[in-house]
Design a protein around this motif. Sequence first.
Motif, PDB file in Angstrom:
ATOM      1  N   GLU A   1      58.010 -41.198 -75.469  1.00 32.64           N
ATOM      2  CA  GLU A   1      57.228 -40.925 -77.329  1.00 32.64           C
ATOM      3  C   GLU A   1      56.721 -39.710 -77.429  1.00 32.64           C
ATOM      4  OE1 GLU A   1      55.946 -42.629 -74.567  1.00 32.64           O
ATOM      5  OE2 GLU A   1      55.524 -45.222 -75.175  1.00 32.64           O
TER       6      GLU A   1
ATOM      7  N   GLU B   1      54.773 -41.036 -82.579  1.00 36.00           N
ATOM      8  CA  GLU B   1      55.671 -41.882 -82.542  1.00 36.00           C
ATOM      9  C   GLU B   1      55.500 -42.621 -81.024  1.00 36.00           C
ATOM     10  OE1 GLU B   1      58.378 -42.249 -84.200  1.00 36.00           O
ATOM     11  OE2 GLU B   1      59.743 -40.585 -85.218  1.00 36.00           O
ATOM     12  N   GLY B   2      55.840 -43.918 -81.140  1.00 31.05           N
ATOM     13  CA  GLY B   2      55.436 -44.615 -80.261  1.00 31.05           C
ATOM     14  C   GLY B   2      54.360 -45.810 -80.720  1.00 31.05           C
TER      15      GLY B   2
END
Length: 362
Positions: free
Chosen positions: A46, A316-317
Motif C-alpha cells: 500500500e 492508499e490502503g
Amino acid sequence: MKKIILGELFSGPGGLAIGAEMANEAIADISDSRFVHGWAVDYHDETVETYRRNVEGATEKTAIVSDVRKITAKDLAKISKTIDGFAYGFPCNDFSLVGEHKGIDGEFGPLYSYGVPILNEFNPKFFIAENVGGIRSANEGKTLLKILDDLSKAGKYGYVITPHLYKFEEYGIPQARHRVIMVGIRKNLKLTFKPPAPTHLKKFKTCQEAIEKPPIKPDAKNNELTKQHPRVVARLRHIKPGENAWTAKLPAHLKLNVTGAQISQIYKRLDPKKPAYTITGSGGGGTHVYHWSEDRALTNRERARLQTFPDSFVFEGNKEAIRRQIGMAVPPEGAKVLFTAIIKTLEGIDYPFVESNIDSLL
C-alpha cells in the motif's frame, strides 16, 4: 534544466520525494537544478501504491515493493544507471526511546548498512539518512559513531557527514518531531553541509492552525472519522487540552488499569496553542492523537496535515495502513528545508545555518 536524480530505500509514502518537489519550487529563482525521481523501494504494497500515485515520475518499474535485504544495488542500477542523491530513513524501532533499545544488535539496527552498497555502486553527490533522536544514546553513543564511520567510508571517494538533531517545530512544522538526520557530501566535491537555521523559533505553527486553516473540505480523501467506543468518549470528556490519561482527573471507573510504563501520549489531547506531539505510525488504544475540543481521535487527513502533506496527496490502503504511512514519513515541509539547503551547498549559494548539535569523532 539540470536533473538531480534521487534514489530512495525505505521510501515510505513519499515524504522525502514530495519535499524534494517542494524544494524545486523554492529554488526556481536561483538555480536551474531540479530534483527528479529515479527509483524508490519500500516493503509494503500500500505504501508503494501511495508513492506511485503521488510522486511525479514514479511508475511500477521505478517504485518497487521489496525487502531491502533481497534487492541489490546492481538491480537498482538497471532502473537508473546513475543517481545524484540517495535518501533513506532506515527503520527506527531499535533506536526509539519507546521499546527495548536493542540498538545495532536488534532486528532493525543493521538495516542502516543497506545504504552502504548503494553508495558504493552509485557514488551519489550526497545522501540523507534519517532516524529517531534516540539513536544518539543507543549503546552509549557507539551505535551512531559506527553508522557515521561506515557511511563516511562508503563509495569511491567517501563522504563528509553532518549529523544534526532537527526539531521540526523550529522549522514551521506543526508538530514536535525530533529526528537525527545525517547529510553526507561526497569528499571530492570539497564541500561541507551546514544545518539550515531554524525559521520559527519565535512563533511555532500550532496544530489548530494546521488543521483548521484552511478548513478540510467535506469531500477530502482519507478523512473518515474513527468510531469511538462510548467509554473512550466518556474518558475524553474529562481530559483537557494538553492532558493525557495519567494527568487528567478521571473518575475511578474511567482510569486505565495499567502497570509499568505510562506512555505520555495515551489518550492525550492536543493543545491547540502548541504544535502537536509526535505523530506515530502504530500503537494500540489511546495512541491515535486526540482532538483538543471534540471527543474523538484525529482523522488520517488531520494527521497528514500535521505531517505537512498537502490535501491533494492521497494515501492508499485501509485506515491502519494509512496511519502507519503517515506516522513513519518524513514531513514533506521538513524535507523541503533539507533539499533546499543541499542544492545551495552544492551550488555554493549562501544560506543561514547553525553548527551541528551532535558531537562527532569524524
